[in-house]
Design a protein around this motif. Sequence first.
Motif, PDB file in Angstrom:
ATOM      1  N   ARG A  17       0.851  -1.179   0.000  1.00  0.00           N
ATOM      2  CA  ARG A  17       0.000   0.000   0.000  1.00  0.00           C
ATOM      3  C   ARG A  17       0.892   1.235   0.000  1.00  0.00           C
ATOM      4  N   LEU A  18       0.745   2.026  -1.029  1.00  0.00           N
ATOM      5  CA  LEU A  18       1.492   3.270  -1.148  1.00  0.00           C
ATOM      6  C   LEU A  18       0.684   4.414  -0.563  1.00  0.00           C
ATOM      7  N   SER A  19       1.398   5.379  -0.007  1.00  0.00           N
ATOM      8  CA  SER A  19       0.757   6.575   0.534  1.00  0.00           C
ATOM      9  C   SER A  19       1.374   7.812  -0.098  1.00  0.00           C
ATOM     10  N   CYS A  20       0.570   8.826  -0.252  1.00  0.00           N
ATOM     11  CA  CYS A  20       1.028  10.104  -0.781  1.00  0.00           C
ATOM     12  C   CYS A  20       0.495  11.189   0.130  1.00  0.00           C
ATOM     13  N   ALA A  21       1.398  11.799   0.873  1.00  0.00           N
ATOM     14  CA  ALA A  21       1.018  12.890   1.761  1.00  0.00           C
ATOM     15  C   ALA A  21       1.148  14.208   1.002  1.00  0.00           C
ATOM     16  N   ALA A  22       0.064  14.951   0.974  1.00  0.00           N
ATOM     17  CA  ALA A  22       0.042  16.204   0.221  1.00  0.00           C
ATOM     18  C   ALA A  22      -0.085  17.396   1.160  1.00  0.00           C
ATOM     19  N   SER A  23       0.704  18.389   0.914  1.00  0.00           N
ATOM     20  CA  SER A  23       0.557  19.618   1.673  1.00  0.00           C
ATOM     21  C   SER A  23      -0.535  20.461   1.031  1.00  0.00           C
ATOM     22  N   GLY A  24      -1.185  21.249   1.818  1.00  0.00           N
ATOM     23  CA  GLY A  24      -2.267  22.051   1.284  1.00  0.00           C
ATOM     24  C   GLY A  24      -3.490  21.206   0.995  1.00  0.00           C
ATOM     25  N   SER A  25      -4.311  21.654   0.108  1.00  0.00           N
ATOM     26  CA  SER A  25      -5.587  20.993  -0.143  1.00  0.00           C
ATOM     27  C   SER A  25      -5.683  20.433  -1.557  1.00  0.00           C
ATOM     28  N   ILE A  26      -4.519  20.104  -2.136  1.00  0.00           N
ATOM     29  CA  ILE A  26      -4.535  19.658  -3.529  1.00  0.00           C
ATOM     30  C   ILE A  26      -5.460  18.487  -3.751  1.00  0.00           C
ATOM     31  N   ILE A  27      -5.517  17.537  -2.798  1.00  0.00           N
ATOM     32  CA  ILE A  27      -6.328  16.358  -3.057  1.00  0.00           C
ATOM     33  C   ILE A  27      -7.810  16.664  -2.920  1.00  0.00           C
ATOM     34  N   ASN A  28      -8.132  17.815  -2.338  1.00  0.00           N
ATOM     35  CA  ASN A  28      -9.534  18.194  -2.195  1.00  0.00           C
ATOM     36  C   ASN A  28     -10.036  19.024  -3.370  1.00  0.00           C
ATOM     37  N   ILE A  29      -9.114  19.605  -4.126  1.00  0.00           N
ATOM     38  CA  ILE A  29      -9.532  20.490  -5.208  1.00  0.00           C
ATOM     39  C   ILE A  29      -9.164  19.961  -6.578  1.00  0.00           C
ATOM     40  N   SER A  30      -8.355  18.906  -6.640  1.00  0.00           N
ATOM     41  CA  SER A  30      -7.914  18.376  -7.930  1.00  0.00           C
ATOM     42  C   SER A  30      -8.166  16.881  -8.019  1.00  0.00           C
ATOM     43  N   PRO A  31      -8.480  16.403  -9.211  1.00  0.00           N
ATOM     44  CA  PRO A  31      -8.411  14.953  -9.416  1.00  0.00           C
ATOM     45  C   PRO A  31      -6.972  14.512  -9.152  1.00  0.00           C
ATOM     46  N   MET A  32      -6.809  13.367  -8.551  1.00  0.00           N
ATOM     47  CA  MET A  32      -5.473  12.878  -8.207  1.00  0.00           C
ATOM     48  C   MET A  32      -5.202  11.557  -8.895  1.00  0.00           C
ATOM     49  N   GLY A  33      -3.933  11.266  -9.051  1.00  0.00           N
ATOM     50  CA  GLY A  33      -3.584  10.023  -9.699  1.00  0.00           C
ATOM     51  C   GLY A  33      -2.269   9.476  -9.205  1.00  0.00           C
ATOM     52  N   TRP A  34      -2.077   8.213  -9.473  1.00  0.00           N
ATOM     53  CA  TRP A  34      -0.785   7.567  -9.255  1.00  0.00           C
ATOM     54  C   TRP A  34      -0.179   7.280 -10.630  1.00  0.00           C
TER      55      TRP A  34
END
Length: 114
Positions: A17-34
């Motif tokens: 299981r990979l994790s990606c910690a994001a600063s700010g609110s990028i994952i709340n305002i943008s589609p995200m991907g691996w």
Amino acid sequence: QLVESGGGLVQPGGSLRLSCAASGSIINISPMGWYRQTPGKQRELVATLTRGGSTGYADSVKGRFTISRDTAKNIVYLQMNSLKPEDTAVYYCNRVPTVTGDYWGQGTQVTVSS
């Protein structure tokens, strides 16, 4: 800033299981991907997660990988099951789509080998 973790060496058929910690609110305002990249090849998008929670996967990982997020913690996950040697790569997370100049983290190495 994006910080990926959770990679490692695993035998074929194993899971990570990979994790990606994001600063700010990028994952709340943008589609995200691996994304993943192997030497000499272009970076490949393997999993996407929209703001509404819809997911999409490359054919090569469909049925084996699952993308998810924890918006409270600003973390995006990639659960990888039934891993194959061809999944070996450096894995990155980022928004979808990316544009020239976007910041990329250091990635996390996944090696599938017996």
